[in-house]
Design an enzyme around this catalytic site. Structure first.
Site, short mmCIF file in Angstrom:
data_model
loop_
_atom_site.label_atom_id
_atom_site.label_comp_id
_atom_site.label_asym_id
_atom_site.label_seq_id
_atom_site.Cartn_x
_atom_site.Cartn_y
_atom_site.Cartn_z
CG ASN A 20 -1.70 1.27 1.39
OD1 ASN A 20 -1.82 2.04 0.44
ND2 ASN A 20 -2.26 1.49 2.56
CD GLU A 175 -3.77 -2.29 7.21
OE1 GLU A 175 -2.70 -2.60 6.71
OE2 GLU A 175 -4.32 -1.19 7.03
N GLY A 181 2.13 2.44 10.66
CA GLY A 181 3.12 3.50 10.51
C GLY A 181 3.77 3.92 11.82
C1 PEP Z 1 -1.02 0.36 5.97
O1 PEP Z 1 -1.21 1.56 6.02
O2 PEP Z 1 -1.81 -0.37 5.33
C2 PEP Z 1 0.11 -0.16 6.69
C3 PEP Z 1 0.08 -1.40 7.05
O3 PEP Z 1 1.15 0.71 6.94
P1 PEP Z 1 2.55 0.38 7.64
O4 PEP Z 1 3.03 -0.95 7.09
O5 PEP Z 1 3.43 1.50 7.25
O6 PEP Z 1 2.28 0.29 9.10
#
Ligand code: PEP
Length: 269
Positions: A20, A175, A181
């Site tokens: 992503n 998630e 992030g």
């Molecule tokens: C995301 O935003 O889908 C995500 C998983 O971000 P990150 O891997 O940067 O935590």
């Protein structure tokens, strides 16, 4: 309740790793990133990248003929028409998209997308032959208040009710918002516990729940990917920041393959 051990070896659950990119990069950097990624093929696992809309045409040129597919990060719940700034699912099909992310927490929060709006986007994606990657996840406050299970079940419930038995055609990404992030990652055990709840919920709606792919997302790195992907109900990852670096993302894709090889039968498709 679906048996995780049994379903993990189902041939339909080839590991999937999706990048992503969010609102990052330039046309030039995107093309360079994809050239570097192609040089790392093959991965064994299925790999896809979800890029910003303006880069789709370049992504098509960069990835056609490769084993890497591509998609977008959102679509409208509406048919084409007077909806300034929105992008219809059918438009994404013109670019050969395979996946579209819907219900990412950044859209739920910054664009006030409700559970039902996310479900309607998933329905529109499916209607046009796209596979929606439906994101669910809780905030840190909700986890501390022990609300994780009820939050993700509520989010998924809208999708289940809207799609009915077609829910088996989606990909779900758990998630935790506090892990996105942030550099904080759910432990493999924390992530597995939620994935198991989600698969059980899907099993109540579809006999095909054992074949569905459930991804984990939230600060996945090359260092933590294998332990996460080795969990019985985790079939790969949705990767943000680390998907912007070809060698890090490639290592994560290979970790998904390695974890699956330890679970015989997972790479059959
Ligand atoms: C995301 O935003 O889908 C995500 C998983 O971000 P990150 O891997 O940067 O935590």
């Amino acid at each position: 309740m679906v048996s995780s051990t049994k379903s993990k070896s189902h041939p339909g659950r080839r590991p999937l790793v999706v990048g992503n990119w969010k609102m990052n990069g330039t046309r030039a950097s995107s093309v360079a990133l994809l050239a570097a990624l192609r040089a790392e093929e093959p991965f064994g696992s299925e790999v896809s990248v979800c890029c910003p809309y303006p880069y789709l045409a370049d992504v098509v040129l960069s990835l056609q003929g490769s084993g890497i597919s591509w998609g977008a990060q959102d679509c409208s719940h509406l048919d084409p028409g007077a909806h300034t700034g929105d992008v219809a699912a059918v438009m994404l099909t013109e670019f050969g998209c395979r996946y579209v992310i819907v219900g990412h927490s950044e859209r739920r929060v910054h664009h006030a997308e409700s559970d039902q709006r996310v479900a309607d986007k998933a329905r529109m994606a499916l209607a046009h032959g796209l596979t929606p990657i439906v994101c669910v996840g809780e905030t840190l406050d909700e986890r501390v208040a022990m609300l994780t299970e009820s939050i993700v079940k509520r989010q998924l419930s809208a999708v289940v009710h809207t799609l009915g038995h077609c829910v088996s055609q989606i990909v779900v990404a758990y998630e935790p918002i506090w892990a996105i992030g942030s550099g904080l990652t759910a432990t493999p055990e924390q992530a597995q516990a939620v994935h198991s709840v989600l698969r059980a919920q899907l099993a109540a709606a579809s006999t095909l729940a054992g074949e569905m792919r459930l991804l984990y997302g939230g600060s996945v790195t090359a260092a933590n990917a294998h332990a996460l992907f080795a969990q019985p109900d985790i079939d790969g990852g949705l990767v943000g920041g680390a998907s912007l670096k070809a060698n890090e993302f490639s290592a994560i894709c290979r970790a998904a393959t390695g974890a699956a090889l330890e679970s015989p039968g997972k790479l059959k498709t």
